[in-house]
Design an enzyme around this catalytic site. Structure first.
Site, PDB file in Angstrom:
ATOM      1  N   ALA A  82       0.853  -1.193   0.000  1.00  0.00           N
ATOM      2  CA  ALA A  82       0.000   0.000   0.000  1.00  0.00           C
ATOM      3  C   ALA A  82       0.888   1.242   0.000  1.00  0.00           C
ATOM      4  O   ALA A  82       2.020   1.202   0.477  1.00  0.00           O
ATOM      5  CB  ALA A  82      -0.876  -0.017   1.242  1.00  0.00           C
ATOM      6  N   GLY A 115       0.835  -5.111   1.074  1.00  0.00           N
ATOM      7  CA  GLY A 115      -0.268  -5.216   0.117  1.00  0.00           C
ATOM      8  C   GLY A 115       0.174  -5.842  -1.197  1.00  0.00           C
ATOM      9  O   GLY A 115      -0.650  -6.430  -1.915  1.00  0.00           O
ATOM     10  N   GLU A 130       3.903  -5.158   7.552  1.00  0.00           N
ATOM     11  CA  GLU A 130       2.994  -4.134   8.106  1.00  0.00           C
ATOM     12  C   GLU A 130       3.248  -3.858   9.582  1.00  0.00           C
ATOM     13  O   GLU A 130       3.130  -2.735  10.054  1.00  0.00           O
ATOM     14  CB  GLU A 130       1.529  -4.570   7.916  1.00  0.00           C
ATOM     15  CG  GLU A 130       1.004  -4.416   6.498  1.00  0.00           C
ATOM     16  CD  GLU A 130       1.307  -5.604   5.604  1.00  0.00           C
ATOM     17  OE1 GLU A 130       2.169  -6.434   5.960  1.00  0.00           O
ATOM     18  OE2 GLU A 130       0.675  -5.707   4.541  1.00  0.00           O
ATOM     19  N   GLU A 153      -0.076  -9.401  -0.576  1.00  0.00           N
ATOM     20  CA  GLU A 153      -1.509  -9.721  -0.432  1.00  0.00           C
ATOM     21  C   GLU A 153      -2.183  -9.800  -1.805  1.00  0.00           C
ATOM     22  O   GLU A 153      -3.031 -10.650  -2.045  1.00  0.00           O
ATOM     23  CB  GLU A 153      -2.189  -8.683   0.455  1.00  0.00           C
ATOM     24  CG  GLU A 153      -1.698  -8.784   1.899  1.00  0.00           C
ATOM     25  CD  GLU A 153      -2.263  -7.693   2.776  1.00  0.00           C
ATOM     26  OE1 GLU A 153      -1.925  -6.524   2.546  1.00  0.00           O
ATOM     27  OE2 GLU A 153      -3.052  -8.001   3.681  1.00  0.00           O
TER      28      GLU A 153
HETATM   29  C1  LIG Z   1      10.236  -1.929  -1.294  1.00  0.00           C
HETATM   30  C2  LIG Z   1      11.553  -1.721  -0.592  1.00  0.00           C
HETATM   31  C3  LIG Z   1      12.117  -3.037  -0.115  1.00  0.00           C
HETATM   32  C4  LIG Z   1      12.538  -1.086  -1.594  1.00  0.00           C
HETATM   33  O1  LIG Z   1      13.750  -0.795  -0.945  1.00  0.00           O
HETATM   34  P1  LIG Z   1      14.857   0.123  -1.644  1.00  0.00           P
HETATM   35  O2  LIG Z   1      16.007   0.168  -0.722  1.00  0.00           O
HETATM   36  O3  LIG Z   1      15.040  -0.316  -3.036  1.00  0.00           O
HETATM   37  O4  LIG Z   1      14.216   1.573  -1.768  1.00  0.00           O
HETATM   38  P2  LIG Z   1      13.767   2.565  -0.619  1.00  0.00           P
HETATM   39  O5  LIG Z   1      13.358   1.855   0.599  1.00  0.00           O
HETATM   40  O6  LIG Z   1      14.756   3.651  -0.493  1.00  0.00           O
HETATM   41  O7  LIG Z   1      12.423   3.146  -1.252  1.00  0.00           O
HETATM   42  C5  LIG Z   1      12.462   3.964  -2.411  1.00  0.00           C
HETATM   43  C6  LIG Z   1      11.425   5.040  -2.258  1.00  0.00           C
HETATM   44  O8  LIG Z   1      10.140   4.446  -2.263  1.00  0.00           O
HETATM   45  C7  LIG Z   1       9.403   4.840  -1.126  1.00  0.00           C
HETATM   46  N1  LIG Z   1       8.536   3.713  -0.725  1.00  0.00           N
HETATM   47  C8  LIG Z   1       8.891   2.462  -0.539  1.00  0.00           C
HETATM   48  N2  LIG Z   1       7.838   1.696  -0.224  1.00  0.00           N
HETATM   49  C9  LIG Z   1       6.772   2.535  -0.217  1.00  0.00           C
HETATM   50  C10 LIG Z   1       5.389   2.357   0.043  1.00  0.00           C
HETATM   51  N3  LIG Z   1       4.867   1.158   0.349  1.00  0.00           N
HETATM   52  N4  LIG Z   1       4.597   3.433  -0.024  1.00  0.00           N
HETATM   53  C11 LIG Z   1       5.088   4.639  -0.342  1.00  0.00           C
HETATM   54  N5  LIG Z   1       6.398   4.880  -0.598  1.00  0.00           N
HETATM   55  C12 LIG Z   1       7.218   3.834  -0.533  1.00  0.00           C
HETATM   56  C13 LIG Z   1      10.469   5.122  -0.080  1.00  0.00           C
HETATM   57  O9  LIG Z   1       9.951   5.969   0.900  1.00  0.00           O
HETATM   58  C14 LIG Z   1      11.548   5.762  -0.928  1.00  0.00           C
HETATM   59  O10 LIG Z   1      11.192   7.104  -1.173  1.00  0.00           O
HETATM   60  P3  LIG Z   1      11.876   8.272  -0.328  1.00  0.00           P
HETATM   61  O11 LIG Z   1      11.387   9.497  -0.998  1.00  0.00           O
HETATM   62  O12 LIG Z   1      11.363   8.128   1.073  1.00  0.00           O
HETATM   63  O13 LIG Z   1      13.346   8.024  -0.384  1.00  0.00           O
HETATM   64  C15 LIG Z   1      11.400  -0.770   0.601  1.00  0.00           C
HETATM   65  O14 LIG Z   1      11.097   0.508   0.122  1.00  0.00           O
HETATM   66  C16 LIG Z   1      10.345  -1.153   1.577  1.00  0.00           C
HETATM   67  O15 LIG Z   1      10.581  -1.961   2.432  1.00  0.00           O
HETATM   68  N6  LIG Z   1       9.153  -0.548   1.473  1.00  0.00           N
HETATM   69  C17 LIG Z   1       8.072  -0.700   2.415  1.00  0.00           C
HETATM   70  C18 LIG Z   1       7.378  -2.011   2.252  1.00  0.00           C
HETATM   71  C19 LIG Z   1       6.222  -2.098   3.213  1.00  0.00           C
HETATM   72  O16 LIG Z   1       6.370  -1.931   4.388  1.00  0.00           O
HETATM   73  N7  LIG Z   1       5.036  -2.372   2.690  1.00  0.00           N
HETATM   74  C20 LIG Z   1       3.846  -2.460   3.450  1.00  0.00           C
HETATM   75  C21 LIG Z   1       3.032  -1.222   3.276  1.00  0.00           C
HETATM   76  S1  LIG Z   1       1.579  -1.193   4.314  1.00  0.00           S
HETATM   77  C22 LIG Z   1       0.483  -2.195   3.493  1.00  0.00           C
HETATM   78  O17 LIG Z   1       0.775  -2.701   2.472  1.00  0.00           O
HETATM   79  C23 LIG Z   1      -0.864  -2.328   4.149  1.00  0.00           C
HETATM   80  C24 LIG Z   1      -1.736  -3.415   3.576  1.00  0.00           C
HETATM   81  O18 LIG Z   1      -1.559  -4.630   4.227  1.00  0.00           O
HETATM   82  C25 LIG Z   1      -3.216  -3.204   3.766  1.00  0.00           C
HETATM   83  C26 LIG Z   1      -3.674  -1.891   3.474  1.00  0.00           C
HETATM   84  C27 LIG Z   1      -5.148  -1.868   3.671  1.00  0.00           C
HETATM   85  C28 LIG Z   1      -5.498  -0.485   3.981  1.00  0.00           C
HETATM   86  C29 LIG Z   1      -6.885  -0.481   4.499  1.00  0.00           C
HETATM   87  C30 LIG Z   1      -7.083   0.737   5.298  1.00  0.00           C
HETATM   88  C31 LIG Z   1      -8.275   0.533   6.155  1.00  0.00           C
HETATM   89  C32 LIG Z   1      -8.225   1.440   7.264  1.00  0.00           C
HETATM   90  C33 LIG Z   1      -9.459   1.367   8.051  1.00  0.00           C
HETATM   91  C34 LIG Z   1      -9.347   2.309   9.162  1.00  0.00           C
HETATM   92  C35 LIG Z   1     -10.460   3.236   9.205  1.00  0.00           C
HETATM   93  C36 LIG Z   1     -10.240   4.092  10.351  1.00  0.00           C
HETATM   94  C37 LIG Z   1     -11.289   5.102  10.413  1.00  0.00           C
HETATM   95  O19 LIG Z   1     -11.120   6.176   9.809  1.00  0.00           O
HETATM   96  O20 LIG Z   1     -12.289   4.831  11.076  1.00  0.00           O
END
Ligand SMILES: CC(C)(COP(=O)(O)OP(=O)(O)OC[C@H]1O[C@@H](n2cnc3c(N)ncnc32)[C@H](O)[C@@H]1OP(=O)(O)O)[C@@H](O)C(=O)NCCC(=O)NCCSC(=O)C[C@@H](O)CCCCCCCCCCCCC(=O)O
Length: 715
Positions: free
Chosen positions: A61, A100, A123, A103
């Protein structure tokens, strides 16, 4: 965004397009919904492959969208539509499939992975749980114990482990998309009934209740107050005990609590801050993106005590050639044995070849003449270091960079010993240097941007979180820590005990309290520093020194030879000496009572709120001074130093983030209150930056930098 193309006559290839990691932003989700619908309804398309642009499947996400109004199609129904499709859908995973992203892949009917890809549900590290069905599908696919491990730790697995666990169906060394297309063609007419993970039963071991109980206990212990790991266990428990639809309801319910929590905000702040600190800038205007680091292949380390050995190991592990110098023959031999042993153990643990041939040990200083960087790691003594820098200046070519591993000494004084002060930078490693993630890169007013860039790059190669900081006494971390330690001593004088202070700090989330930490690092370390500052008056009990309140308690313990763990006695008892388990010491209790009586101090009851406020707000207040002086470029730098170097609980985001969560006005008001009670303690007097921020309405932490007008070096 996502694009659909027809390949090999009947395969609909959907490519996620959102560089750099194809995060599932609202536009990408909309793109997936649209392309899947087109592919499913196109009679020419018999199967579908989903891949990511530029060698990355999907980083999950879009974390940047969290905390904002959620727009676009939600993930859960999007993934359900893919799973329900009556045409086989294959995920072609390259690079990463995380959160995500995984997922989404679990919603597909098959998963083909490149051998270098990494998969995981991280997450929990962002204060969340896998709430796009991940907590319900993964246990159904790989069983409860393995799913609990992955979901509660957030660890990434290699393609090989993913295959072994059953997360993926095939691993390839070739083009993943080509392999996935070939695979899709081969399964076009096969039944999908057993491929829809949500319809499968959840395989549970016989003793599943005991398993959950044990895991819950472990995550609570390890989490030090973090709520996401607990919710992760509860979500997997729902997968194990409830039908899928009800499990999904539970997943959403748990996520709703986490999503808006302060801990999730803190952990997501840490995610971005960890990346932001690599984009350093200097008061001169020099920056990370306009300064090229020097190429580095060979580095020398001088001084092979504990720090020098750790630094040598870290350099070798980063693939560099190292000249390790210790001028005393016997100490050199001992260091050689220790470093070889450390490298052997690491090679064994990581299953990589031993790299002993990359280190050359020498007793001759001249051996450093052909390296690009010298890292000095001799004893923390200014005269010794000055002499060494003078020698190095005449021994090394002008272009050699001279780095000093020091935890507090003035980098400018060392630079002044050399003919090329622009080549000198401080590198404050944390012990053990091959394990601890933090590196403070200390620049002086004369340090060249290229020298700083090279130090930052070297830190990155060693796997460190490197933070560039200006030169001042104690740099950032230790300068702030000093006031934290002092407040803890003052609280002892006023009636508290090491046990109750440490307990309050551990409940806050530190891995250990301040007195346990002092015992571990050795009370003599601080004693030496205070002696150098002229603060120690042997045998004296006076509580005012250099015009401010002073506690001689630490000095009095050192005078008794109580240096902490290594001597078996410090703030606690350790039996035998060197043991790591602290026991309360009745002697210390009597000693404190006698001390208070001699000083005329009336002991009072001190609660944990006061312990936290006095220790933490004193530390935070110094952080504001540091920001105001431009020693740290921003609050993120301070926070990452504390999270990676000082055990600050990550789910509280670091001291400056914590202050913003408590509320700057509240921090200011409590500091004013304590300063009124203790006017002889200057570090309780609120910083002018804190006052300024409060009077401008306490802006969010991302906007503090606007209030810091003119950064400069303190020296
Ligand atoms: C992917 C990586 C391993 C890559 O690593 P690498 O070293 O190559 O690069 P960087 O880490 O430097 O990243 C480059 C660049 O990209 C940005 N970035 C990386 N990942 C993301 C991301 N997921 N989103 C946005 N930006 C990202 C990073 O910041 C860098 O940019 P910058 O400008 O900062 O230098 C590595 O990047 C990595 O590990 N990434 C994170 C992976 C991760 O943790 N993923 C999980 C994300 S959370 C998710 O997926 C959630 C889902 O399970 C479910 C979502 C459901 C949502 C539903 C919401 C319902 C809410 C209900 C609540 C209601 C409340 C109410 O209001 O009542």
């Amino acid at each position: 965004m996502a694009a659909l193309t027809l390949v090999s006559g009947s395969v609909g290839l959907i490519t996620l397009q959102n560089p750099p990691v194809n995060a599932l932003s609202s536009a990408v989700r909309q793109g997936i919904v649209d392309t899947v619908q087109r592919a499913v309804s196109d009679p020419q398309v018999k199967s579908v492959v989903i891949c990511g642009q530029n060698g990355v499947f999907c980083g999950g996400a879009d974390i940047k969208e969290f905390g904002k109004t959620m727009l676009g199609p939600p993930l859960v129904p999007m993934i359900h539509t893919i799973e329900a499709a009556d045409k086989p859908v294959v995920a072609a995973i390259e690079g990463s499939a995380l959160g995500g992203g995984l997922e989404l892949a679990l919603g597909c009917h098959y998963r083909i992975t490149h051998s270098k890809a990494r998969l995981g549900l991280p997450e929990v590290t962002l204060g969340l749980l896998p709430a796009a069905g991940g907590s319900q599908r993964l246990p159904r696919l790989i069983g409860v114990p393995a799913a609990l491990d992955l979901i509660t730790t957030g660890r990434h697995v290699t393609a090989a482990e993913a295959l072994k666990l059953g997360i993926v169906d095939q691993v390839t060394d070739q083009s993943t998309v080509e392999a996935a297309v070939k695979f899709a063609l081969s399964v076009e007419v096969q039944s999908l009934t057993s491929r829809r993970i949500s319809t499968l039963p959840c395989p549970c071991p016989a003793d599943v209740d005991a398993l959950f109980e044990g895991v819950m206990q472990r995550v609570r212990q390890r989490g030090r107050g973090a709520i996401a790991p607990v919710a992760c266990v509860q979500a997997v428990q729902a997968a194990a005990t409830l039908p899928y639809a009800q499990g999904m309801e539970r997943e959403q319910e748990l996520m709703a609590t986490l999503f808006t929590s302060g801990q999730a905000r803190a952990l997501q702040y840490c995610f971005f801050s960890q990346r932001a600190v690599s984009r350093w800038s200097l008061p001169s205007g020099a920056r990370w993106d306009s300064t090229k680091p020097n190429p580095v292949t060979k580095v020398a380390v001088i001084g092979l005590g504990t720090m020098g050995r750790g630094i040598t190991v870290a350099l070798v592990q980063a693939g560099l050639s190292v000249v390790a110098v210790e001028t005393h023959e016997q100490q050199m031999m001992a260091a050689q044995r220790a470093v070889s042993g450390m490298l052997e153990r690491l090679a064994q643990r990581q299953g990589v070849p031993l790299a002993l041939d990359r280190v050359r040990f020498s007793t001759e200083l001249e051996a450093v003449a052909d390296v690009q960087i010298v890292i000095e790691a001799v004893f923390e003594d200014m005269a010794l270091k000055k002499q060494l820098f003078k020698q190095l200046s005449s021994l090394c070519p002008a272009e050699t960079l001279l780095f000093s591993n020091t935890s507090s000494l003035d980098i400018d004084h060392l630079a002044a010993q050399t003919d090329h002060p622009q080549q000198v930078v401080g590198m404050h490693f944390f012990a053990p240097a091959h394990i601890m993630k933090l590196l403070e890169v200390v620049y002086g007013p004369r340090s060249a941007p290229q020298a700083v860039a090279t130090a930052m790059e070297l830190g990155k190669r060693m796997g460190k979180v490197s933070v560039a900081v200006g030169n001042c006494r104690g740099f950032v971390g230790n300068r702030m820590l000093m006031h934290y330690l002092e407040e803890a001593l003052f609280l002892l004088e006023e009636g508290s005990s090491p046990e109750s202070i440490d307990q309050a700090l551990k409940e806050f989330g530190f891995p250990m309290g301040v007195f346990q930490m002092s015992d571990l690092s050795g009370l003599d370390v601080g004693w030496k520093v205070r002696k150098a500052q002229g603060l120690v008056e042997p045998g004296q009990m006076s509580r005012v020194r250099q015009g401010r309140r002073y506690s001689p308690l630490g000095d009095l313990l050192c005078e008794q030879g109580r240096f902490g763990q290594k001597t078996g006695q410090g703030w606690y008892l350790y039996d035998p000496a060197g043991s790591r388990t602290p026991r309360p010491d009745p002697w210390l209790q009597r000693f404190l009572e006698q001390y208070r009586a001699r000083q005329g101090l009336v002991s009072r009851r001190i609660d944990s709120e006061e312990v936290l406020e006095r220790c933490l707000y004193a530390l935070i207040n110094e952080g504001f001074h540091i920001l105001h002086e431009g020693i740290a470029a921003g609050p993120e730098d301070i926070d990452m130093i504390y999270v990676f170097g000082y055990g600050w609980p990550r789910h509280r985001g670091g001291p400056m983030f914590y202050a913003s969560q408590v509320g700057l006005a509240r921090v200011l008001q409590r500091l004013e209150h304590y300063h009124q009670l203790h006017p002889d303690v200057p570090h309780l007097q609120p910083s002018s930056l804190l006052r300024q921020l409060v009077s401008s309405g306490s802006p969010p932490i991302q906007r503090w930098k606007e209030a810091i007008r003119k950064p400069h070096s303190a020296l």
